[in-house]
Design an enzyme around this catalytic site. Structure first.
Site, mmCIF file in Angstrom:
data_model
loop_
_atom_site.group_PDB
_atom_site.id
_atom_site.type_symbol
_atom_site.label_atom_id
_atom_site.label_comp_id
_atom_site.label_asym_id
_atom_site.label_seq_id
_atom_site.Cartn_x
_atom_site.Cartn_y
_atom_site.Cartn_z
ATOM 1 N N LYS A 89 -8.398 -4.629 -3.693
ATOM 2 C CA LYS A 89 -6.971 -4.971 -4.119
ATOM 3 C C LYS A 89 -6.987 -6.329 -4.226
ATOM 4 C CE LYS A 89 -5.344 -0.644 -1.672
ATOM 5 N NZ LYS A 89 -4.183 -0.346 -0.728
ATOM 6 N N ASP A 137 0.791 -1.166 0.073
ATOM 7 C CA ASP A 137 -0.188 0.116 0.030
ATOM 8 C C ASP A 137 1.004 1.156 -0.001
ATOM 9 O OD1 ASP A 137 -2.353 1.662 0.535
ATOM 10 O OD2 ASP A 137 -1.460 1.928 2.601
ATOM 11 N N ILE A 138 0.353 2.324 -0.230
ATOM 12 C CA ILE A 138 1.292 3.806 -0.213
ATOM 13 C C ILE A 138 0.931 4.342 0.954
ATOM 14 C CG2 ILE A 138 1.416 5.740 -1.324
ATOM 15 C CD1 ILE A 138 0.952 4.779 -4.293
ATOM 16 N N ASP A 139 -0.214 4.972 1.067
ATOM 17 C CA ASP A 139 -0.565 5.784 2.126
ATOM 18 C C ASP A 139 -0.453 5.146 3.497
ATOM 19 O OD1 ASP A 139 -0.896 8.725 0.531
ATOM 20 O OD2 ASP A 139 -2.283 7.232 -0.452
ATOM 21 N N GLY A 187 -5.227 2.496 -3.383
ATOM 22 C CA GLY A 187 -6.531 3.020 -3.837
ATOM 23 C C GLY A 187 -6.049 4.250 -4.612
ATOM 24 N N ASN A 192 -9.215 -0.470 3.442
ATOM 25 C CA ASN A 192 -9.040 -1.091 1.962
ATOM 26 C C ASN A 192 -8.000 -1.982 1.750
ATOM 27 O OD1 ASN A 192 -7.136 0.821 2.152
ATOM 28 N ND2 ASN A 192 -7.550 1.560 0.009
ATOM 29 N N ASP A 196 -2.219 -0.419 5.823
ATOM 30 C CA ASP A 196 -2.673 0.268 7.204
ATOM 31 C C ASP A 196 -4.070 0.522 7.020
ATOM 32 O OD1 ASP A 196 -2.450 3.735 6.790
ATOM 33 O OD2 ASP A 196 -2.238 2.329 5.029
#
Length: 261
Positions: free
Chosen positions: A184, A9-11, A44, A210, A207
């Site tokens: 995802k 994931d990114i954020d 996302g 999603n 985290d």
């Protein structure tokens, strides 16, 4: 079974609250690549939001828009746009209640309102360029995700549409609108099938809410130390905070990196 691929994931996972990649995360991903394990972004966000980050990390494969668009080494291999009929119903319902929408295509995104404070606040939190204004953008383009701007108390207004779409809140003023069944995990399954890999050979880091499906799907699902508490029951392991070597420590736990972070 040895792990062969890692989904990030990114954020809150690859980047911190300032949307910066911690130096130890950059180094950990570099070492992971050098070991021959494939790193993939699972986010996302739309593709146009992740290019600088992907380039900084040297990653060219990604599951975007919560699984609705999947690209492997520059080639699109899977897509699941929202149906025009579903979008039309959402436009009608949100219009009745004065809620702004942002339509996300593969190459650009546009809002159906100008300077709406909820849109401004939610997009500012992502630290990305603001959407253009085009209320009709959805009519001539494939739309993979929509931002619906409303507060949590207004969510019941959309219950009648839940058989045609999926809602995931990511901001006090915004929710992701996804195709039904989209996640995802679904996009990850498409990529694994292409590569001839099994879910048990994958690791996933996340985290937020999603991320729960991909953490359940992966052979090893790792939640960041800064995760929303609701995600933790879906994780096999909880690593440190994004700013405290969480990625590196998680990869060491998975047996994919040696040493101390």
């Amino acid at each position: 079974m040895a792990y062969r691929i890692v989904f990030f994931d990114i954020d809150g996972t690859l980047v911190n609250e300032e949307k910066e990649i911690p130096a130890d995360t950059l180094e950990a991903v570099r070492r992971l690549k050098d070991s021959g394990v494939e790193p993939v972004i699972a986010t996302g966000r739309a593709p146009y939001f992740i290019k600088p980050l992907a380039e900084a990390l040297g990653i060219d494969s990604y599951v975007c828009l919560n699984g609705a668009l999947v690209v492997y080494k520059g080639d699109m291999l899977y897509k699941q746009p929202l149906s025009p009929e579903t979008i039309a119903a959402l436009v009608e319902t949100s219009g009745r209640h004065g809620h702004s929408l942002v339509f996300e295509g593969a190459d650009a995104y546009f809002a159906n309102s100008e300077n709406h404070p909820f849109v401004t606040d939610s997009v500012n939190s992502l630290k990305v360029e603001h959407p253009g204004y085009d209320p009709e953008f959805w009519r001539g383009n494939e739309i993979y995700q929509i931002f619906l701007h409303c507060e949590a108390e207004d969510e019941p207004l959309y219950e009648e549409l839940l058989d045609r779409l999926r809602l995931i809140r990511w901001h006090p003023y915004a929710m992701d609108v996804l195709p039904p069944g989209s996640s995802k995990a679904k996009g990850i399954e498409a990529m694994l099938n292409l590569l001839g890999m099994k879910p048990e050979e994958a690791v996933a880091f996340g985290d937020g809410l999603n991320d729960k499906e991909m953490l359940e799907l992966a052979g090893l699902g790792i939640a960041m130390g800064n995760s929303t508490p609701e995600l933790l029951p879906y994780a096999d392991y909880v690593t440190a905070d994004v700013n405290d070597g969480g990625i590196c420590k998680g990869l060491v736990y998975a047996g994919l990196l040696d040493g101390i972070c």
